[in-house]
Design a protein around this motif. Structure first.
Motif, PDB file in Angstrom:
ATOM      1  N   PHE A 154       0.837  -1.210   0.000  1.00 51.61           N
ATOM      2  CA  PHE A 154       0.000   0.000   0.000  1.00 51.61           C
ATOM      3  C   PHE A 154       0.867   1.253   0.000  1.00 51.61           C
ATOM      4  CE2 PHE A 154      -3.496  -2.796   1.566  1.00 51.61           C
ATOM      5  CZ  PHE A 154      -4.340  -2.579   0.483  1.00 51.61           C
ATOM      6  N   ALA A 155       1.972   1.220   0.764  1.00 54.05           N
ATOM      7  CA  ALA A 155       2.847   2.396   0.855  1.00 54.05           C
ATOM      8  C   ALA A 155       3.519   2.696  -0.483  1.00 54.05           C
ATOM      9  CB  ALA A 155       3.900   2.171   1.937  1.00 54.05           C
ATOM     10  N   PHE A 156       4.046   1.638  -1.140  1.00 56.00           N
ATOM     11  CA  PHE A 156       4.641   1.853  -2.469  1.00 56.00           C
ATOM     12  C   PHE A 156       3.590   2.412  -3.432  1.00 56.00           C
ATOM     13  CE2 PHE A 156       8.116  -1.547  -1.775  1.00 56.00           C
ATOM     14  CZ  PHE A 156       9.137  -0.619  -1.751  1.00 56.00           C
ATOM     15  N   ALA A 157       2.397   1.829  -3.404  1.00 56.79           N
ATOM     16  CA  ALA A 157       1.347   2.241  -4.342  1.00 56.79           C
ATOM     17  C   ALA A 157       0.884   3.675  -4.050  1.00 56.79           C
ATOM     18  CB  ALA A 157       0.166   1.272  -4.264  1.00 56.79           C
ATOM     19  N   LYS A 158       0.711   3.972  -2.783  1.00 59.32           N
ATOM     20  CA  LYS A 158       0.257   5.327  -2.393  1.00 59.32           C
ATOM     21  C   LYS A 158       1.267   6.379  -2.877  1.00 59.32           C
ATOM     22  CE  LYS A 158       1.186   6.989   1.755  1.00 59.32           C
ATOM     23  NZ  LYS A 158       1.757   8.308   1.659  1.00 59.32           N
ATOM     24  N   LYS A 159       2.538   6.126  -2.584  1.00 51.95           N
ATOM     25  CA  LYS A 159       3.566   7.106  -2.941  1.00 51.95           C
ATOM     26  C   LYS A 159       3.720   7.191  -4.466  1.00 51.95           C
ATOM     27  CE  LYS A 159       6.315  10.041  -1.068  1.00 51.95           C
ATOM     28  NZ  LYS A 159       5.734  11.135  -0.264  1.00 51.95           N
ATOM     29  N   ALA A 160       3.608   6.046  -5.136  1.00 53.66           N
ATOM     30  CA  ALA A 160       3.700   6.055  -6.605  1.00 53.66           C
ATOM     31  C   ALA A 160       2.591   6.931  -7.184  1.00 53.66           C
ATOM     32  CB  ALA A 160       3.594   4.622  -7.145  1.00 53.66           C
ATOM     33  N   ARG A 161       1.380   6.768  -6.644  1.00 55.27           N
ATOM     34  CA  ARG A 161       0.250   7.589  -7.135  1.00 55.27           C
ATOM     35  C   ARG A 161       0.489   9.075  -6.869  1.00 55.27           C
ATOM     36  NH1 ARG A 161      -3.610   3.234  -5.075  1.00 55.27           N
ATOM     37  NH2 ARG A 161      -4.553   2.396  -6.971  1.00 55.27           N
ATOM     38  N   GLU A 162       0.987   9.367  -5.658  1.00 57.45           N
ATOM     39  CA  GLU A 162       1.248  10.782  -5.327  1.00 57.45           C
ATOM     40  C   GLU A 162       2.244  11.397  -6.310  1.00 57.45           C
ATOM     41  OE1 GLU A 162       0.709  10.118  -0.536  1.00 57.45           O
ATOM     42  OE2 GLU A 162       2.593  10.974  -1.239  1.00 57.45           O
ATOM     43  N   LEU A 163       3.144  10.550  -6.824  1.00 59.35           N
ATOM     44  CA  LEU A 163       4.162  11.051  -7.760  1.00 59.35           C
ATOM     45  C   LEU A 163       3.681  10.978  -9.214  1.00 59.35           C
ATOM     46  CD1 LEU A 163       7.257   9.370  -6.042  1.00 59.35           C
ATOM     47  CD2 LEU A 163       6.803  11.829  -6.175  1.00 59.35           C
TER      48      LEU A 163
END
Ligand code: FAD
Length: 387
Positions: A154-163
């Motif tokens: 979830f953390a990788f996906a969340k940060k990827a989306r934010e970027l």
């Protein structure tokens, strides 16, 4: 759904979400497609373990780097992935194993991994519930550990989306468009996405993607083997902090979940190749026999759950990571066997840098993991597989 990106990543496990995050961080327009929900492949089914205790230089060096990445990951992703350095404790039952432990330790120490040989008494101090009488010595590294796979993905996906990355769940790749030996995009059950670069991060399903590209399923012979875990009701925190494994007892291991205190118990019983994920009674019986011998107190603890996932195995149990020379724009990071979760931060970083810059500062030995090694009949020494 967007119909175009610079890079499409196929597979939303720890590998694919890490690659997508690291690509987005480098400013790449990236789409990740996942046929189920993110993490639903093997990542959410893993035993959470993170270790540097391998038996070859390439994996030790990569994992030494990865532990440094894991230590900073929560801060970097602004989301707690619950990484804890609770150690890995391997236990020897014969003099031959003690000798092998000594050799492993020498190799680990050469790369500044602080593994050491300990007595059964010292092992019992680390794991008070251990049946220490049955063991001759321990191979102990306190800097190995564990993290929460759900939170990590979830953390990788969340940060990827934010970027700026897009992540499409329930989006299955059904074909890869290749023209004149160059990838042009993917066909999915929701439409076509054009891209000049495609990354195969489908792990157990990677051979199916390779076949779509025209490489054939055996080009990189990754096979899905069913592995299972049981989880007990919670014990008081800190009862079995490290992963504890006597390899001679059918590669059995126990590890207290860093999140809720339940004990994860695994063993070397495997089935396959198969895409069946049904848990088996044979495994339940087998794993409990070994787990209760390692930690006798587990006889009095209830089992809450049992589940299965895949070790996506190559013939040498090392993953295939890199560029495919025959098809322009086609990359792979798959075949992680029992150790893909622990490798995800560094592998994602290295893959993103390879795609964007053609090289990486991550100490990942591209030759060791070369996807073309199988067609050359070149196998590495088998990577140790447990958790
Ligand atoms: P996956 O998580 O399997 O992700 C691949 C994704 O690709 C899947 O979600 C799948 O749905 C998707 N996909 C496939 N085909 C398509 C398609 N056509 N279109 C779109 N999406 C597609 N590793 C450790 O490091 N430590 C451990 O302690 C550990 N313990 C384990 C215990 C067990 C019982 C098992 C089964 C595994 C364990 N592993 C462990 C191994 C670890 O789970 C895997 O190596 C790791 O999760 C691989 O991650 P991945 O992202 O490469 O693959």
């Amino acid at each position: 759904m967007k119909s175009k990106a610079e890079v499409v990543v196929i597979g939303g496990g720890s590998t694919g979400t890490s690659i997508a995050y690291h690509l987005a961080k480098l400013g790449v327009d990236v789409i990740l497609v996942e046929k189920g929900y993110i993490g639903s492949g093997s990542t959410f089914r893993c035993a959470t373990g993170i270790r540097q205790q391998f038996t070859d230089e390439a994996n030790i060096r990569l994992q030494k780097y990865n532990v440094e990445r894991w230590k900073r990951l929560s801060e970097e992703l602004e989301y707690d992935v619950n990484f804890k350095q609770t150690g890995y404790l391997f236990l020897a039952t014969t003099e031959e194993e003690v000798e092998a432990f000594k050799q492993n330790i020498e190799l680990h120490n050469k790369f500044y991994v602080p593994t050491k040989l300990i007595t059964p008494e010292e092992a019992k101090e680390i794991v008070p519930l251990l049946n220490a009488d049955e063991f001759l010595a321990g191979q102990w590294n306190p800097t190995d550990g564990k993290a929460n796979p759900f939170k990590t993905v979830f953390a990788f996906a969340k940060k990827a989306r934010e970027l700026g990355a897009e992540i499409y769940e329930y989006t299955e790749v059904t074909g890869v468009i290749v023209e004149n030996k160059e990838v042009q995009g993917v066909k999915t059950n929701k439409g076509i996405i054009k891209a000049d670069v495609i990354v195969n991060a489908a792990n157990a399903w990677a051979p199916i993607i390779n076949e779509m590209v025209g490489l054939g399923k055996e080009f990189i012979p990754i096979k899905p083997y069913k592995h299972q875990l049981v989880k007990t009701e919670p014990l008081k925190e800190g009862q079995i902090e490290p992963l504890v494994c006597p390899p001679a007892w059918n590669d059995s291991y126990v590890l207290q979940d860093g999140e809720d205190g339940g004990v994860l118990c695994g063993t070397g019983i495997e089935y396959g190749p198969t895409y069946d994920m049904t848990p088996t009674y044979d495994f339940l019986r087998g794993v409990l026999k070994w787990a209760t011998r390692i930690i006798p107190a587990l006889k009095y603890v209830h089992i809450l759950r049992q589940w299965a996932g895949f070790y996506a195995k190559t013939p040498d149990s090392n993953p295939a990571i890199g560029k495919i020379n025959y098809i322009d724009g086609f990359y792979i990071a798959a075949g992680f066997s029992g150790h893909g979760f622990m490798m995800a931060p560094g592998v994602g970083e290295a893959m993103a840098e390879l795609i964007v810059k053609g090289k990486s500062k991550v100490p990942l030995d591209w030759n060791w993991y070369d996807p073309h090694r199988f067609e050359r009949g070149e196998l590495r020494s088998a990577a140790f597989q447990i958790g």
